[in-house]
Motif scaffolding. Structure first.
Motif, short mmCIF file in Angstrom:
data_model
loop_
_atom_site.label_atom_id
_atom_site.label_comp_id
_atom_site.label_asym_id
_atom_site.label_seq_id
_atom_site.Cartn_x
_atom_site.Cartn_y
_atom_site.Cartn_z
N ARG A 1 -1.39 -3.18 -5.17
CA ARG A 1 -1.80 -4.14 -6.20
C ARG A 1 -1.33 -5.56 -5.88
O ARG A 1 -2.09 -6.52 -6.00
CB ARG A 1 -1.25 -3.71 -7.56
N ASP A 2 -0.06 -5.69 -5.44
CA ASP A 2 0.55 -7.01 -5.32
C ASP A 2 0.89 -7.41 -3.90
O ASP A 2 1.29 -8.56 -3.67
CB ASP A 2 1.83 -7.07 -6.16
N GLY A 3 0.78 -6.50 -2.93
CA GLY A 3 1.21 -6.81 -1.57
C GLY A 3 2.72 -6.70 -1.43
O GLY A 3 3.43 -6.34 -2.38
N LEU A 4 3.21 -7.04 -0.22
CA LEU A 4 4.64 -6.90 0.04
C LEU A 4 5.44 -8.17 -0.21
O LEU A 4 6.67 -8.13 -0.23
CB LEU A 4 4.86 -6.47 1.50
N ALA A 5 4.75 -9.30 -0.38
CA ALA A 5 5.47 -10.57 -0.49
C ALA A 5 6.51 -10.56 -1.61
O ALA A 5 7.63 -11.02 -1.44
CB ALA A 5 4.47 -11.71 -0.70
N ALA B 1 5.52 3.11 -5.64
CA ALA B 1 5.73 1.97 -4.74
C ALA B 1 4.45 1.64 -3.97
O ALA B 1 4.11 0.47 -3.79
CB ALA B 1 6.87 2.27 -3.78
N VAL B 2 3.74 2.67 -3.52
CA VAL B 2 2.47 2.45 -2.83
C VAL B 2 1.48 1.78 -3.78
O VAL B 2 0.77 0.84 -3.41
CB VAL B 2 1.90 3.79 -2.31
N GLU B 3 1.43 2.26 -5.00
CA GLU B 3 0.53 1.68 -6.01
C GLU B 3 0.86 0.21 -6.25
O GLU B 3 -0.05 -0.64 -6.33
CB GLU B 3 0.67 2.47 -7.31
N LEU B 4 2.14 -0.11 -6.33
CA LEU B 4 2.56 -1.49 -6.57
C LEU B 4 2.24 -2.38 -5.38
O LEU B 4 1.75 -3.51 -5.54
CB LEU B 4 4.06 -1.53 -6.87
N ALA B 5 2.49 -1.88 -4.16
CA ALA B 5 2.18 -2.65 -2.96
C ALA B 5 0.68 -2.86 -2.80
O ALA B 5 0.23 -3.92 -2.36
CB ALA B 5 2.76 -1.97 -1.73
N MET C 1 6.90 4.94 2.27
CA MET C 1 5.58 4.49 1.82
C MET C 1 4.57 4.52 2.97
O MET C 1 3.44 5.00 2.82
CB MET C 1 5.69 3.07 1.26
N ALA C 2 4.98 4.01 4.15
CA ALA C 2 4.10 4.03 5.31
C ALA C 2 3.77 5.47 5.72
O ALA C 2 2.65 5.77 6.13
CB ALA C 2 4.75 3.28 6.47
N ASP C 3 4.77 6.35 5.61
CA ASP C 3 4.55 7.75 5.96
C ASP C 3 3.54 8.38 5.01
O ASP C 3 2.65 9.13 5.44
CB ASP C 3 5.88 8.50 5.90
N ALA C 4 3.64 8.07 3.72
CA ALA C 4 2.71 8.62 2.73
C ALA C 4 1.29 8.14 2.98
O ALA C 4 0.32 8.91 2.87
CB ALA C 4 3.16 8.23 1.33
N VAL C 5 1.15 6.87 3.33
CA VAL C 5 -0.18 6.33 3.63
C VAL C 5 -0.75 6.99 4.88
O VAL C 5 -1.92 7.40 4.90
CB VAL C 5 -0.10 4.80 3.81
N THR C 6 0.05 7.12 5.92
CA THR C 6 -0.44 7.75 7.16
C THR C 6 -0.85 9.20 6.92
O THR C 6 -1.82 9.69 7.51
CB THR C 6 0.64 7.68 8.25
N ALA C 7 -0.13 9.88 6.05
CA ALA C 7 -0.47 11.27 5.74
C ALA C 7 -1.84 11.38 5.08
O ALA C 7 -2.49 12.43 5.16
CB ALA C 7 0.60 11.88 4.84
N GLU C 8 -2.30 10.30 4.44
CA GLU C 8 -3.63 10.32 3.82
C GLU C 8 -4.74 10.46 4.85
O GLU C 8 -5.84 10.92 4.52
CB GLU C 8 -3.85 9.04 3.01
N ILE C 9 -4.50 10.04 6.08
CA ILE C 9 -5.55 10.10 7.11
C ILE C 9 -6.02 11.53 7.30
O ILE C 9 -7.21 11.82 7.27
CB ILE C 9 -5.04 9.52 8.44
N ALA D 1 0.35 -1.65 4.79
CA ALA D 1 0.99 -0.59 5.57
C ALA D 1 1.02 -0.90 7.06
O ALA D 1 1.95 -0.52 7.77
CB ALA D 1 0.28 0.74 5.33
N ALA D 2 -0.01 -1.61 7.57
CA ALA D 2 -0.06 -1.93 9.00
C ALA D 2 1.17 -2.74 9.40
O ALA D 2 1.79 -2.47 10.44
CB ALA D 2 -1.34 -2.70 9.31
N ARG D 3 1.53 -3.70 8.58
CA ARG D 3 2.70 -4.53 8.89
C ARG D 3 3.98 -3.69 8.90
O ARG D 3 4.84 -3.86 9.77
CB ARG D 3 2.80 -5.66 7.86
#
Length: 222
Positions: A32-36, A26-30, A68-76, A110-112
């Motif tokens: 690539r294409d965004g959330l719209a 899902a992160v990979e898809l977002a 997804m947002a949690d996974a991105v934040t964990a990358e920090i 992810a910010a949104r």
């Protein structure tokens, strides 16, 4: 007629799915294409599975977005090479926040998602814990840390919320509005920004505001 050996049934596809794999896809898809146009159906197509099979692992789209947002934040934390012990506390906090920004720039959507959540995810809380640990180790009081969390706001996670969008291409106010507001007109004519995370949220403005805030916090600590 015999089934081809490489043809996947929903049952076989389900056996290969996991929550972690779904979130990563899902992160990979977002990215690539965004959330719209993001949806559970499009994610299922991306994975090559039946859409209903996703719901064995994630309850709904909102649950998935939070993961997804949690996974991105964990990358920090995973990407941070600066450590928590070397240098002045302001330098360490700045480095951590700028690392958060680099992470968010890789995943601008992810910010949104983080902004729109009422409660922080576990990885967001862990990131805030790291921020507070740096400040407390640097001699900041609990009260100053409390004020700092409010003051820094979303900048802790590498992005900022702006009053309005002055990015190139944004719709300007009508001329009659500028005629009555000469200082706003002067500012609008003098500056323009572009940013992956929001209109004004380019690297220069983000770092400028962050440095001012950290300098002020350092003075308050003293």
């Amino acid at each position: 007629m015999a089934r081809r050996s490489d043809e996947r049934t929903p049952t076989r596809a389900n056996s290969r799915l996991s929550r972690e794999g779904i979130v990563a896809a899902a992160v990979e898809l977002a990215d690539r294409d965004g959330l719209a146009g993001f949806s559970m159906r499009r994610l299922a197509q991306h994975l090559g599975v039946d859409a209903m099979s996703l719901y064995y692992h994630v309850r709904d789209k909102e649950t998935l977005l939070a993961a997804m947002a949690d996974a991105v934040t964990a990358e920090i934390a995973a990407d941070d090479q600066n450590g928590d012990e070397a240098g002045a506390w302001t330098d360490r906090l700045r480095a951590l926040i700028m690392q958060a920004r680099r992470t968010m720039l890789r995943h601008p959507w992810a910010a949104r998602v983080i902004e729109e959540r009422d409660t922080p995810t576990p990885a967001v809380l862990l990131h805030i814990e790291r921020v507070l640990a740096i400040m407390r180790a640097g001699g900041c009081s609990v009260d100053l840390c409390h004020h700092a969390i409010h003051l820094l706001g979303s900048r802790i996670l590498g992005f900022s919320q702006d009053l309005f969008d002055d990015a190139p291409g944004a719709d300007p106010p009508p001329p009659e509005v500028f005629a009555a507001l000469p200082h706003v007109a002067e500012l609008a004519a003098a500056v323009a920004h572009s940013g992956e995370l929001s209109g004004c949220d380019d690297e220069t403005e983000f770092a400028f505001a962050l440095d001012l805030l950290l300098e002020g916090l350092a003075r308050r600590r003293g």
